[in-house]
Enzyme design. Structure first.
Site, mmCIF file in Angstrom:
data_model
loop_
_atom_site.group_PDB
_atom_site.id
_atom_site.type_symbol
_atom_site.label_atom_id
_atom_site.label_comp_id
_atom_site.label_asym_id
_atom_site.label_seq_id
_atom_site.Cartn_x
_atom_site.Cartn_y
_atom_site.Cartn_z
ATOM 1 N N TYR A 1 1.113 -1.406 -0.149
ATOM 2 C CA TYR A 1 0.006 0.115 -0.240
ATOM 3 C C TYR A 1 0.781 1.426 -0.279
ATOM 4 O O TYR A 1 0.149 2.059 0.645
ATOM 5 C CB TYR A 1 -0.998 0.122 1.077
ATOM 6 C CG TYR A 1 -1.473 -1.381 1.300
ATOM 7 C CD1 TYR A 1 -3.098 -0.802 0.561
ATOM 8 C CD2 TYR A 1 -1.890 -2.106 1.942
ATOM 9 C CE1 TYR A 1 -4.338 -2.279 0.279
ATOM 10 C CE2 TYR A 1 -2.753 -3.096 2.244
ATOM 11 C CZ TYR A 1 -3.960 -3.403 0.585
ATOM 12 O OH TYR A 1 -5.142 -3.866 0.943
ATOM 13 N N TYR B 1 -11.215 -0.415 0.213
ATOM 14 C CA TYR B 1 -11.247 -0.203 1.877
ATOM 15 C C TYR B 1 -10.090 -0.001 1.769
ATOM 16 O O TYR B 1 -10.141 1.278 2.696
ATOM 17 C CB TYR B 1 -12.413 -1.651 2.080
ATOM 18 C CG TYR B 1 -10.556 -2.100 3.036
ATOM 19 C CD1 TYR B 1 -10.012 -2.155 4.273
ATOM 20 C CD2 TYR B 1 -10.010 -3.474 2.075
ATOM 21 C CE1 TYR B 1 -8.946 -2.501 4.608
ATOM 22 C CE2 TYR B 1 -9.556 -4.290 2.462
ATOM 23 C CZ TYR B 1 -9.034 -4.140 3.585
ATOM 24 O OH TYR B 1 -7.969 -4.857 4.071
ATOM 25 N N ARG B 2 -9.206 0.145 1.040
ATOM 26 C CA ARG B 2 -7.921 0.929 1.276
ATOM 27 C C ARG B 2 -7.261 0.633 -0.092
ATOM 28 O O ARG B 2 -7.660 -0.162 -0.222
ATOM 29 C CB ARG B 2 -7.143 0.783 2.574
ATOM 30 C CG ARG B 2 -7.056 -0.953 2.992
ATOM 31 C CD ARG B 2 -6.044 -1.131 4.163
ATOM 32 N NE ARG B 2 -5.508 -2.449 4.618
ATOM 33 C CZ ARG B 2 -4.906 -3.041 4.882
ATOM 34 N NH1 ARG B 2 -3.700 -1.818 5.516
ATOM 35 N NH2 ARG B 2 -4.486 -3.743 5.744
#
Length: 513
Positions: A86, A458-459
């Site tokens: 991420y 969601y992310r």
């Protein structure tokens, strides 16, 4: 793009050094190397910081923020910077100063009777695990896939683990937050002087702000209360390997009632065959060709490894008598749905050969070298309804896109209370420039296709904040516009994590970001 004038940066760094000591301030190449995206799909220099400062206390964070606000220096706060897949520690944009809170690594309180812990940002899952085990405290952590990261940071990013307390954001109770003017606030019952329930009652009086500081840039969380799970008397593990790809929908539909009625309280994860093979060794052991592995090659590899197309475990926690009843319910639910059997194992309290406590591990990181090193990955994680048909649609759509782009589909569905998290990874070789370009292009297409089907992430990776934020487009992007209004009100100088989650301060929006 807004940049910091050299003389302004020099003044800021000198002031920061006076607060934290010169050994805890870095700049230039040293800072860029330390905070680069370790698994960058693009040149990490394009979103590298210019400097970094590492405070050791909330008071030092406050002092740093006041100087940053006065000089207009943007800060990018991180806890431990281990959010691999991420973006890791890397900021959204170049030219910022990292606010690295890894030195703030104290476990401030552990209330055994009430079952909670209070931690600073630098406390990792391994730190908390050893604290509990070494002090014989009968509370369990809920560890994510790899446990190098921050307990606080993972909860703020809505990370998940695999015990009944696995939805970490839902177990947060009470925060201490440094605001953009250097002030300090406490959320929930912490706003009441002398409160004895700050980390026991999650709401307080009036609006509840804990969720607003998750996945946002409205403030800097410097301490957090987190509920921990009391150690159970027994854990029962029911493991199943599904021999057919098409077994996924009936298995998910069999699980859903068990999650809804509380029979299964943890978060089972249906991992596909590639996810399992990648933990065992590189792809070259099975296939040396280019593009996605052919179906017949993948099937042969699966049979040699003795695994299913989908592999998952259902864990039951509690008293042996209740676990036995729930295990029978689980077996009965799946007996008429899929042609596979559960393999059962258990841990009982008092067995000194196995503590039963979830043990932190970095083993999951090995999958990034599936294609040979140095590997990297982009994690695409849309949410879907808890439905076998919807999971199948999402799986077949995403898998086809992976394979069309020349990548093996690596993924799994983690079952929440009433939803599924579809966690997929685009695994690539960072030295292969063409492959990195394909990975980036695939990710953008995945965002668009997911949004068209009503599947929101969601992310996401730091580099794709804007694209994902824009996909939440109801009423001409009303949610993003609301977030911008809040940002401008609480951080008018725009110094805390500009661009995080697609939320840009006014001065960056006016400057074209």
């Amino acid at each position: 793009m807004i940049s910091i004038a050299p003389d302004t940066l020099s003044r800021a760094l000198a002031a920061f050094a006076a607060i934290v000591g010169p050994d805890n301030v870095w700049q230039g190449a040293e800072a860029q190397a330390a905070y680069a995206d370790a698994m960058a799909p693009r040149d990490p220099a394009t979103y590298a910081p210019v400097a970094a400062v590492a405070p050791a206390s909330t008071e030092e964070v406050q002092a740093i923020v006041r100087i940053a606000a006065e000089l207009g220096v943007p800060l990018w706060p991180i806890s431990r910077g281990k959010n691999f897949g991420y973006g890791g520690a890397a900021p959204r944009l170049p030219g910022v100063v990292m606010l690295d809170m890894i030195r703030m690594n104290r476990i401030l309180e552990c209330n055994v009777d009430m079952g909670y812990v209070v931690v600073e940002p630098g406390v990792g899952f391994d730190d908390l695990y050893h604290y509990l085990v070494d002090n014989n405290i009968p509370l369990w952590i809920s560890a994510p896939a790899h446990t190098w990261g921050s307990v606080l940071g993972n909860a703020l990013e809505r990370g998940v683990g695999y015990t009944p307390y696995g939805e970490h954001a839902s177990k947060v109770c009470g925060m201490e937050v440094v605001t953009a003017d250097g002030s300090l606030l406490r959320t929930g019952m912490g706003a009441l002087e002398g409160s004895g329930t700050w980390h026991g009652f999650p709401y307080g009086f009036g609006p509840s702000w804990d969720p607003a500081f998750m996945q946002s840039n409205f403030g800097i969380v410097t301490r957090m209360g987190l509920w921990l799970m009391p150690a159970p008397r027994q854990t029962v593990n029911l493991a199943m390997q599904l021999p057919r790809v098409a077994d996924l929908p009936p298995a998910i539909d069999a699980l859903r009632p068990l999650k809804l009625d509380g029979t299964v309280q943890a978060n089972p994860s249906f991992g596909n065959v590639i996810r399992n093979l990648a933990t065992r060794g590189p792809r070259s052991e099975h296939y040396q060709g280019s593009g996605a592995m052919p179906a017949d090659v993948l099937e042969a590899a699966r049979l040699r490894a003795g695994i299913g197309h989908w592999n998952f475990s259902i864990r039951l926690f509690g008293d042996p008598e209740i676990n036995a009843i729930n295990a029978r319910k689980v077996r009965a639910a799946f007996a008429g749905a899929v042609d596979a059997e559960f393999v059962e194992s258990e841990w009982n309290g008092g067995d000194l050969r196995n503590s039963g406590h979830p043990v932190p591990s970095l083993g999951a990181l090995g999958v990034v070298d599936w294609l040979g090193g140095p590997g990297g990955h982009l994690t695409f994680s849309p949410v879907s309804a808890f439905s076998g048909a919807e999971a199948w649609k999402q799986y077949t759509t995403v898998r086809a896109m992976f394979e069309d782009a020349g990548f093996d589909y690596y993924g799994g569905f983690t079952a929440g209370q009433r939803y599924l998290n579809h966690i997929t990874m685009i695994l690539f070789n960072r030295t292969d420039e063409a492959m990195c370009v394909r990975a980036n292009d695939l990710f953008v297409r995945l965002i668009d296709v997911a949004a068209a089907n009503g599947w929101g992430e969601y992310r996401t990776h730091t580099l794709f904040y804007d694209e994902v934020a824009a996909s939440y487009s109801y009423n001409n992007g009303a949610l993003l516009r609301w977030n911008e209004k809040v940002k401008d009100a609480v951080d008018p100088a725009g110094i805390i994590a500009p661009g995080k989650m697609g939320i840009w301060p006014r001065r960056y929006r006016e400057a074209g970001r």
